[in-house]
Design a protein around this motif. Structure first.
Motif, PDB file in Angstrom:
ATOM      1  N   GLU A 202       0.670  -1.017  -0.067  1.00 27.44           N
ATOM      2  CA  GLU A 202      -0.007  -0.025   0.088  1.00 27.44           C
ATOM      3  C   GLU A 202       0.841   1.244  -0.133  1.00 27.44           C
ATOM      4  O   GLU A 202       0.544   2.263  -0.752  1.00 27.44           O
ATOM      5  N   GLY A 206       3.063   3.774  -5.912  1.00 25.61           N
ATOM      6  CA  GLY A 206       3.864   4.554  -6.938  1.00 25.61           C
ATOM      7  C   GLY A 206       4.676   3.824  -7.548  1.00 25.61           C
ATOM      8  O   GLY A 206       5.377   4.448  -8.660  1.00 25.61           O
ATOM      9  N   GLU A 229     -10.127   2.423  -4.967  1.00 23.38           N
ATOM     10  CA  GLU A 229      -9.867   3.933  -5.046  1.00 23.38           C
ATOM     11  C   GLU A 229      -8.612   4.155  -4.732  1.00 23.38           C
ATOM     12  O   GLU A 229      -7.744   5.008  -5.472  1.00 23.38           O
ATOM     13  N   ARG A 230      -8.147   3.718  -3.813  1.00 25.45           N
ATOM     14  CA  ARG A 230      -6.653   3.613  -3.185  1.00 25.45           C
ATOM     15  C   ARG A 230      -5.867   3.196  -4.336  1.00 25.45           C
ATOM     16  O   ARG A 230      -4.685   3.936  -4.719  1.00 25.45           O
ATOM     17  N   ALA A 232      -6.336   2.842  -7.761  1.00 26.29           N
ATOM     18  CA  ALA A 232      -6.427   3.511  -8.948  1.00 26.29           C
ATOM     19  C   ALA A 232      -5.803   4.758  -8.728  1.00 26.29           C
ATOM     20  O   ALA A 232      -5.054   5.414  -9.752  1.00 26.29           O
ATOM     21  N   ALA A 233      -5.749   5.525  -7.604  1.00 26.37           N
ATOM     22  CA  ALA A 233      -5.323   6.700  -7.288  1.00 26.37           C
ATOM     23  C   ALA A 233      -3.761   6.629  -7.447  1.00 26.37           C
ATOM     24  O   ALA A 233      -2.964   7.530  -7.578  1.00 26.37           O
ATOM     25  N   GLY A 234      -3.283   5.472  -6.522  1.00 25.76           N
ATOM     26  CA  GLY A 234      -1.948   5.325  -6.538  1.00 25.76           C
ATOM     27  C   GLY A 234      -1.036   4.801  -7.273  1.00 25.76           C
ATOM     28  O   GLY A 234       0.400   5.206  -7.342  1.00 25.76           O
ATOM     29  N   ARG A 239      -6.217   2.185 -14.365  1.00 23.92           N
ATOM     30  CA  ARG A 239      -7.629   2.521 -14.902  1.00 23.92           C
ATOM     31  C   ARG A 239      -8.762   1.829 -13.932  1.00 23.92           C
ATOM     32  O   ARG A 239      -8.136   0.570 -13.700  1.00 23.92           O
ATOM     33  N   ARG A 240      -9.522   2.249 -13.534  1.00 20.08           N
ATOM     34  CA  ARG A 240     -10.757   1.625 -12.375  1.00 20.08           C
ATOM     35  C   ARG A 240     -12.239   1.673 -13.207  1.00 20.08           C
ATOM     36  O   ARG A 240     -12.457   2.439 -13.801  1.00 20.08           O
TER      37      ARG A 240
END
Length: 268
Positions: A202, A206, A229-230, A232-234, A239-240
């Protein structure tokens, strides 16, 4: 055990690290894809998706240690090491990894440990190592069922919490069969499963270099949506997709939609 229905090709048993055997199956042709199922399930999770995938890819699926047709562990093991053993056995230097729940967590951990071996990631209703799950009555009930070694209670919890759409929804009978047949095996397997990796995923999202697709169902556990969500953002460029009419057992609830999403992602 109920029979597999969407057979891609030949079955085999391969040596597991430290002893024991892993059941695996391979078929199709094209770029390689390895399918990883979730905790308390087995590779039948992919039965309804498999026929379409093998039309375009060289597909491997296997039963995680102690589940399905794979031998019960007798000593500590880790899922990342088992995945590496599967790839090595089939001579796959690089492959796309598609995993659900625990299988997605394993795929992500493997991609961070061995980025040169992963061409793409498909994370379906995935968990992620290092995630702090909020306390809840259900997590407490899970812990108590494991402590008591109560397979029936564990299976009932799994079907209530994670298979919310029930037996009458698509794939419902197979979901129930997998959960009930693997509940006692799961208790043994989890007893020997190594804990979180030294460097959990987690905080390192990146660093993921593989093209990543994040998929989850609109009827899944709320924490899976938070994790999606985490992820897809990280993860750079991830793509989500939110899939309607699907709980945690998405590959059996909406197989056509998932196959379409995966094939589009893997074609890039």
């Amino acid at each position: 055990m109920s029979q597999h229905t969407g057979r891609p090709g030949s079955e085999t048993e391969l040596p597991a690290p430290g002893g024991g055997r892993l059941w695996a199956e391979r078929g199709g042709s094209g770029s390689p894809v390895v399918l990883l199922h979730g905790s308390g399930m087995d590779s039948r999770l992919w039965d309804a998706v498999l026929p379409e995938l093998v039309r375009h890819h060289d597909v491997v699926r296997y039963d995680a240690r102690g589940l399905g047709r794979s031998a019960a562990p007798g000593r500590p093991f880790d899922d990342v090491g088992d995945l590496r053993a599967v790839l090595d056995h089939f001579g796959l230097e690089r492959a796309a990894l598609v995993g659900l729940s625990m299988g997605g967590e394993t795929a992500l951990d493997f991609a961070l440990a061995h980025p040169e071996r992963v061409t793409a990631l498909g994370l379906v209703g995935a968990s992620v190592s290092g995630h702090d799950w909020p306390p809840s009555p259900e997590t407490g009930a899970y812990a108590e069922a494991r402590r008591r070694g109560d397979a029936a209670a564990l299976a009932e919890l799994e079907l209530t919490v994670w298979a919310a759409m029930g037996r009458t929804a698509p794939g419902g009978e197979l979901v129930a069969a997998m959960v009930e047949e693997n509940a006692a095996r799961r208790i043994v397997s989890e007893h020997f499963l190594a804990g979180a990796p030294e460097r959990p995923a987690e905080p390192r999202l990146g660093e993921v270099t593989a093209p990543t697709l994040v998929v989850h169902g609109d009827r899944d556990h709320p924490e899976i949506a938070a994790i999606a969500e985490r992820l897809a953002a990280g993860i750079p460029g991830a793509r989500r997709h939110l899939v309607p009419a699907a709980d945690h057992y998405l590959p059996l609830r909406t197989p056509e939609r998932l196959a379409d999403l995966l094939l589009t992602h893997l074609a890039h």
